[in-house]
Motif scaffolding. Structure first.
Motif, short mmCIF file in Angstrom:
data_model
loop_
_atom_site.label_atom_id
_atom_site.label_comp_id
_atom_site.label_asym_id
_atom_site.label_seq_id
_atom_site.Cartn_x
_atom_site.Cartn_y
_atom_site.Cartn_z
N ASN A 270 0.83 -1.20 0.00
CA ASN A 270 0.00 0.00 0.00
C ASN A 270 0.87 1.27 0.00
OD1 ASN A 270 -2.64 1.22 0.11
ND2 ASN A 270 -2.24 1.69 2.24
N ARG B 223 -11.55 -4.31 1.18
CA ARG B 223 -12.16 -3.05 0.78
C ARG B 223 -11.12 -2.08 0.23
NH1 ARG B 223 -14.86 -2.49 5.79
NH2 ARG B 223 -14.53 -0.26 5.70
N SER B 224 -9.94 -2.05 0.85
CA SER B 224 -8.87 -1.19 0.38
C SER B 224 -8.49 -1.57 -1.05
CB SER B 224 -7.65 -1.31 1.30
OG SER B 224 -6.56 -0.57 0.78
N GLU C 118 -11.08 -0.41 -3.45
CA GLU C 118 -10.96 1.03 -3.65
C GLU C 118 -9.80 1.36 -4.58
OE1 GLU C 118 -10.71 2.27 0.43
OE2 GLU C 118 -12.80 1.69 0.80
N HIS C 119 -8.69 0.62 -4.43
CA HIS C 119 -7.55 0.80 -5.34
C HIS C 119 -7.99 0.46 -6.77
CE1 HIS C 119 -4.10 0.32 -2.17
NE2 HIS C 119 -4.69 1.50 -2.11
N ARG D 261 -12.27 9.14 -6.10
CA ARG D 261 -12.08 7.78 -5.59
C ARG D 261 -10.98 7.73 -4.52
NH1 ARG D 261 -15.98 3.99 -6.97
NH2 ARG D 261 -16.82 4.56 -8.99
N HIS E 238 -11.31 6.75 -0.64
CA HIS E 238 -10.42 5.69 -0.13
C HIS E 238 -9.76 6.13 1.17
CE1 HIS E 238 -7.30 2.63 -0.04
NE2 HIS E 238 -6.35 3.50 -0.32
N ASN F 252 -12.30 6.50 3.97
CA ASN F 252 -12.70 5.18 4.47
C ASN F 252 -11.67 4.65 5.46
OD1 ASN F 252 -15.07 5.13 3.01
ND2 ASN F 252 -14.19 3.99 1.31
#
Length: 177
Positions: free
Chosen positions: A87, A130-131, A134-135, A153, A157, A160
């Motif tokens: 990430n 979820r991450s 979102e990516h 977006r 992200h 969130n």
């Protein structure tokens, strides 16, 4: 000297405040302060991805795609440590793709300041999956050359992630009280 250097590093990340001739104090991090920092980070990240969408080179885009594709296995394994590393690198490629060194430095500085909190949010229920989703939405917007959508977006992200941190802080406060 090692202690002084360690204190300087903590000061750079905002965890301590060095006061000349008065010593060092730990910076108070309230839930409100943490949320303010995440909100600021969300705006900087949104700006970076918007600009990066228009300036990204084919090589940088290819690297992001490869990284994103490889992250599926990390999510499947539930490997929080490896996903956290991915990430960080994913976002740094976006910073670099702005081709604006000052902007990239600022984004990285705030990201480093939030590092401890960012890791915690990845441990929340379903946050890894979820991450990654979102990516995926961010990647689709970049692929379409839509910087405004990529920006929206990315902002979502980051917010969130902030919400996941907020839930964690609330649960810890409730457990302690």
């Amino acid at each position: 000297t090692p202690v002084r250097e360690a204190l300087r590093q903590l000061s750079v990340t905002g965890l301590v405040d060095i006061r000349p001739r008065r010593g060092v104090i730990v910076t108070q991090m309230t839930p409100e302060r943490i949320m303010e920092m995440f909100e600021t980070s969300a705006e900087i990240e949104a700006m970076c991805v918007r600009i990066a969408t228009y300036r990204i080179t084919p090589i940088e885009r290819g690297k992001l795609i490869e990284m994103h594709d490889a992250s599926a296995a990390l999510v499947e394994r539930g490997d929080v440590d490896a996903y956290d590393k991915f990430n960080r690198e994913f976002h740094e490629v976006i910073y670099d793709a702005t081709h604006n060194a000052f902007m990239a430095e600022q984004a990285l500085a705030i990201r480093n300041r939030l590092k401890a909190f960012r890791r915690t949010q990845l441990r929340q229920a379903n946050r890894l999956a979820r991450s990654r989703e979102e990516h995926d939405a961010i990647m689709n917007a970049i692929a379409q050359g839509d910087g405004e959508e990529a920006s929206r977006r990315m902002r979502a992200h980051m917010l969130n992630a902030a919400s996941a941190i907020g839930r964690y802080i609330a649960s810890q406060t409730k457990a302690a009280g």
